[in-house]
Motif scaffolding. Structure first.
Motif, PDB file in Angstrom:
ATOM      1  N   ILE A  15       0.763  -1.042  -0.192  1.00 40.73           N
ATOM      2  CA  ILE A  15       0.064   0.090   0.040  1.00 40.73           C
ATOM      3  C   ILE A  15       0.815   1.299  -0.086  1.00 40.73           C
ATOM      4  CG2 ILE A  15      -1.589   1.404   1.517  1.00 40.73           C
ATOM      5  CD1 ILE A  15      -2.875  -1.379   2.200  1.00 40.73           C
ATOM      6  N   GLU A  16       1.876   1.022   0.716  1.00 36.19           N
ATOM      7  CA  GLU A  16       2.703   2.475   0.990  1.00 36.19           C
ATOM      8  C   GLU A  16       3.587   2.510  -0.588  1.00 36.19           C
ATOM      9  OE1 GLU A  16       3.847   2.651   5.582  1.00 36.19           O
ATOM     10  OE2 GLU A  16       5.312   1.127   4.368  1.00 36.19           O
ATOM     11  N   ALA A  17       3.717   1.470  -1.336  1.00 36.48           N
ATOM     12  CA  ALA A  17       4.547   1.681  -2.588  1.00 36.48           C
ATOM     13  C   ALA A  17       3.649   2.247  -3.482  1.00 36.48           C
ATOM     14  CB  ALA A  17       5.176   0.184  -2.818  1.00 36.48           C
ATOM     15  N   LEU A  18       2.127   1.782  -3.508  1.00 41.19           N
ATOM     16  CA  LEU A  18       1.519   2.212  -4.220  1.00 41.19           C
ATOM     17  C   LEU A  18       1.394   3.634  -4.140  1.00 41.19           C
ATOM     18  CD1 LEU A  18      -1.237  -0.677  -4.271  1.00 41.19           C
ATOM     19  CD2 LEU A  18      -0.004  -0.055  -6.130  1.00 41.19           C
ATOM     20  N   GLY A  19       1.321   3.969  -3.134  1.00 34.29           N
ATOM     21  CA  GLY A  19       1.423   5.584  -2.782  1.00 34.29           C
ATOM     22  C   GLY A  19       2.620   6.336  -3.144  1.00 34.29           C
ATOM     23  N   MET A  20       3.690   5.761  -3.220  1.00 33.90           N
ATOM     24  CA  MET A  20       4.744   6.474  -3.674  1.00 33.90           C
ATOM     25  C   MET A  20       4.737   6.399  -5.194  1.00 33.90           C
ATOM     26  SD  MET A  20       8.088   5.086  -1.436  1.00 33.90           S
ATOM     27  CE  MET A  20       7.391   3.597  -0.710  1.00 33.90           C
ATOM     28  N   LEU A  21       4.031   5.483  -5.840  1.00 28.88           N
ATOM     29  CA  LEU A  21       3.807   5.447  -7.428  1.00 28.88           C
ATOM     30  C   LEU A  21       2.901   6.419  -7.872  1.00 28.88           C
ATOM     31  CD1 LEU A  21       3.869   1.628  -7.950  1.00 28.88           C
ATOM     32  CD2 LEU A  21       5.760   3.434  -8.466  1.00 28.88           C
ATOM     33  N   ARG A  22       2.014   6.786  -6.923  1.00 29.12           N
ATOM     34  CA  ARG A  22       0.942   7.920  -7.194  1.00 29.12           C
ATOM     35  C   ARG A  22       0.071   7.454  -8.589  1.00 29.12           C
ATOM     36  NH1 ARG A  22       2.372  12.947  -4.231  1.00 29.12           N
ATOM     37  NH2 ARG A  22       4.302  12.128  -3.257  1.00 29.12           N
ATOM     38  N   ALA A  43      -3.630   3.264   3.785  1.00 23.22           N
ATOM     39  CA  ALA A  43      -4.447   3.284   2.522  1.00 23.22           C
ATOM     40  C   ALA A  43      -4.924   4.610   2.121  1.00 23.22           C
ATOM     41  CB  ALA A  43      -5.595   2.329   2.433  1.00 23.22           C
ATOM     42  N   ALA A  44      -5.196   5.477   3.176  1.00 25.11           N
ATOM     43  CA  ALA A  44      -5.631   6.666   3.321  1.00 25.11           C
ATOM     44  C   ALA A  44      -4.340   7.733   2.785  1.00 25.11           C
ATOM     45  CB  ALA A  44      -6.106   7.378   4.633  1.00 25.11           C
ATOM     46  N   GLU A  45      -3.471   7.550   3.382  1.00 19.30           N
ATOM     47  CA  GLU A  45      -2.363   8.284   3.261  1.00 19.30           C
ATOM     48  C   GLU A  45      -1.582   8.024   1.668  1.00 19.30           C
ATOM     49  OE1 GLU A  45       1.195  10.825   2.995  1.00 19.30           O
ATOM     50  OE2 GLU A  45      -0.605  10.804   4.399  1.00 19.30           O
TER      51      GLU A  45
END
Length: 194
Positions: A15-22, A43-45
């Motif tokens: 989930i954190e990696a998906l956030g970094m990918l935007r 997930a929110a972040e």
């Protein structure tokens, strides 16, 4: 796949990696994890990092029956500066829903926001119908929302409810709705009863 998996630590990392990918393609998976007690904040972040593209997925969650998902969605929508009119459209759709829980959460949200002039009449009309519900929680919720969204067209029914013995447990909420509307007719009628 890992972000949607059962191993919380692996899912958190994904989930954190998906956030970094935007990457907006991750919105569905991430919004689905907002209901998870441990993964919701991650997930929110990640959704916050993706930004405005996630609004469409978040709006229906703002009235979700899952408290964790609902709170996360509302917080994110506020952070993303979603316009009150967009929220009001969603809440109007939700108070029309067959799902009673969705209706209740939407009424709660409507009661806490300022009315949007472009939608006030339509929202007030629907809320008025819900004051006649058999579900006491819906009656209370609709009355609370009418304090913010009601208008002079609701006054007549509210005065009838105030006099109706079946609504005795809702008298305070009826008075608060009338006060929120601020209609002079209502004040005159109520003052005569003192």
């Amino acid at each position: 796949e890992i972000a949607a998996g059962n191993n919380d630590n692996e899912a958190r990392t994904a989930i954190e990696a998906l956030g970094m990918l935007r990457d907006p393609r991750a919105i569905g998976v991430l919004s689905g994890r907002l209901a998870h007690p441990f993964l919701s904040k991650y997930a929110a972040e990640s959704l916050r990092k993706i930004g405005g593209a996630s609004v469409t997925a978040l709006l229906p969650l703002a009235s979700d029956s899952n408290t964790t998902a609902r709170r996360a969605a509302r917080d994110l929508l506020a952070q993303l500066d979603v316009q009150p009119e967009q929220l009001a459209h969603q809440y109007l759709e939700d108070i029309r829903a067959l799902d009673g829980s969705r209706r209740l959460h939407a009424m709660e949200a409507l009661a806490q926001m300022q009315s949007v002039p472009a939608l006030q009449e339509e929202v007030a009309e629907r809320l008025q119908l819900l004051t006649l519900s058999r579900d006491s929680r819906e009656v209370a919720g609709s009355l609370a929302a009418l304090a913010a969204w009601g208008n002079s067209s609701n006054v007549s029914l509210l005065l009838q409810l105030y006099e109706d013995k079946k609504y005795v447990r809702h008298k305070k909420a009826v008075l608060e709705a009338l006060a929120g509307i601020g209609d002079e007719t209502a004040f005159a009628v109520l003052a005569r009863g003192l």
